[in-house]
Design a protein around this motif. Sequence first.
Motif, PDB file in Angstrom:
ATOM      1  N   SER A 171       0.841  -1.192   0.000  1.00  0.00           N
ATOM      2  CA  SER A 171       0.000   0.000   0.000  1.00  0.00           C
ATOM      3  C   SER A 171       0.880   1.246   0.000  1.00  0.00           C
ATOM      4  CB  SER A 171      -0.932   0.023   1.215  1.00  0.00           C
ATOM      5  OG  SER A 171      -0.182   0.028   2.418  1.00  0.00           O
ATOM      6  N   ILE A 175      -2.860   8.124  -2.404  1.00  0.00           N
ATOM      7  CA  ILE A 175      -3.807   7.403  -3.249  1.00  0.00           C
ATOM      8  C   ILE A 175      -3.429   7.543  -4.717  1.00  0.00           C
ATOM      9  CG2 ILE A 175      -6.213   7.329  -4.016  1.00  0.00           C
ATOM     10  CD1 ILE A 175      -7.015   8.141  -1.189  1.00  0.00           C
ATOM     11  N   GLU A 176      -3.013   8.744  -5.112  1.00  0.00           N
ATOM     12  CA  GLU A 176      -2.661   8.978  -6.515  1.00  0.00           C
ATOM     13  C   GLU A 176      -1.481   8.113  -6.958  1.00  0.00           C
ATOM     14  OE1 GLU A 176      -4.131  12.900  -4.735  1.00  0.00           O
ATOM     15  OE2 GLU A 176      -2.835  11.239  -4.164  1.00  0.00           O
ATOM     16  N   ALA A 178      -0.523   5.261  -5.556  1.00  0.00           N
ATOM     17  CA  ALA A 178      -0.947   3.860  -5.561  1.00  0.00           C
ATOM     18  C   ALA A 178      -1.697   3.519  -6.843  1.00  0.00           C
ATOM     19  CB  ALA A 178      -1.817   3.579  -4.341  1.00  0.00           C
ATOM     20  N   GLU A 179      -2.492   4.444  -7.353  1.00  0.00           N
ATOM     21  CA  GLU A 179      -3.204   4.193  -8.611  1.00  0.00           C
ATOM     22  C   GLU A 179      -2.222   3.958  -9.750  1.00  0.00           C
ATOM     23  OE1 GLU A 179      -7.330   6.767  -7.973  1.00  0.00           O
ATOM     24  OE2 GLU A 179      -5.587   7.714  -8.911  1.00  0.00           O
ATOM     25  N   ALA A 206      -4.200   3.297   0.728  1.00  0.00           N
ATOM     26  CA  ALA A 206      -4.234   3.046  -0.713  1.00  0.00           C
ATOM     27  C   ALA A 206      -3.498   1.754  -1.056  1.00  0.00           C
ATOM     28  CB  ALA A 206      -3.631   4.227  -1.469  1.00  0.00           C
ATOM     29  N   TYR A 208      -2.454  -1.213  -3.493  1.00  0.00           N
ATOM     30  CA  TYR A 208      -2.359  -1.290  -4.949  1.00  0.00           C
ATOM     31  C   TYR A 208      -2.049  -2.686  -5.477  1.00  0.00           C
ATOM     32  CZ  TYR A 208       2.761  -1.099  -4.491  1.00  0.00           C
ATOM     33  OH  TYR A 208       4.064  -1.368  -4.166  1.00  0.00           O
TER      34      TYR A 208
END
Length: 258
Positions: A171, A175-176, A178-179, A206, A208
């Motif tokens: 993780s 968040i960005e 991890a995307e 996040a 991934y």
Amino acid sequence: MEILGTRSALRVADLAAELDVSTETVRRDLDDLTRQGLIDRTYGGAVRRPSLEPGLSERQTQLVPQRQAIARAAVPLLAGARHVMIGSGSTTMHVSRRLAFEMRDVTVLTHSFGAATVLAGNPAITVMMTPGVYHLGEGALHGGQTLRFLEDFRADWAVVGASGLMPDGASDAMIEAAEVYGAMARRSARVMVVADSSKFDRAFPASYASWEGIDVLVTDTPPRGPLARAIAAAKVSVRVECSAAPPPGTETSGGRAS
């Protein structure tokens, strides 16, 4: 809280079934834990409250010998690759420097300005950068344009870092980021996570990739406990490289990647 020690996130319905209580009881307990500052509520569940991760410029000054050792072990595994995707981060920056020194005739696709800069110092390496929205603190590009761009490519390897490694996978605090890491993993034949042992048993919101979606973990200390068991169960190859001269027997393999 014990369950969150082995999972990065919880769902109300799952907890109610597992603990044999009503969903209303679970929600009240999660609200109490949130007020105590122990967890963060999410839609339909909760995650362990992550510790804040410092920015890239600060991280680059930390654990330098360990990250250099990880890069030293990681790059030989990429031998023969023609296309490599590299994520942003402090450890992947060390991998990029090592790759620029040791490899040639390879195309590297990255969203990290720092990685692109060091790789471009080798004229035998073709560097491609994703489009996207620039994040100053991470020196990298993220967002929908980045993800759509990655969908048009395939690579032999994805090399990504992580903020946390738990029994359920890798993780990141962003968040960005991890995307992007997740998209790179999906578009690559093999996935390598490079992360020092300070990331072990740390959960971030996040997620991934699960361990089933990771081929190799390169680190500086062997994982232990539930984390080690989860990695072994997924047959992930673990490469351990100490910052000092590595003692014999520090490399272990789950058999998935050589």
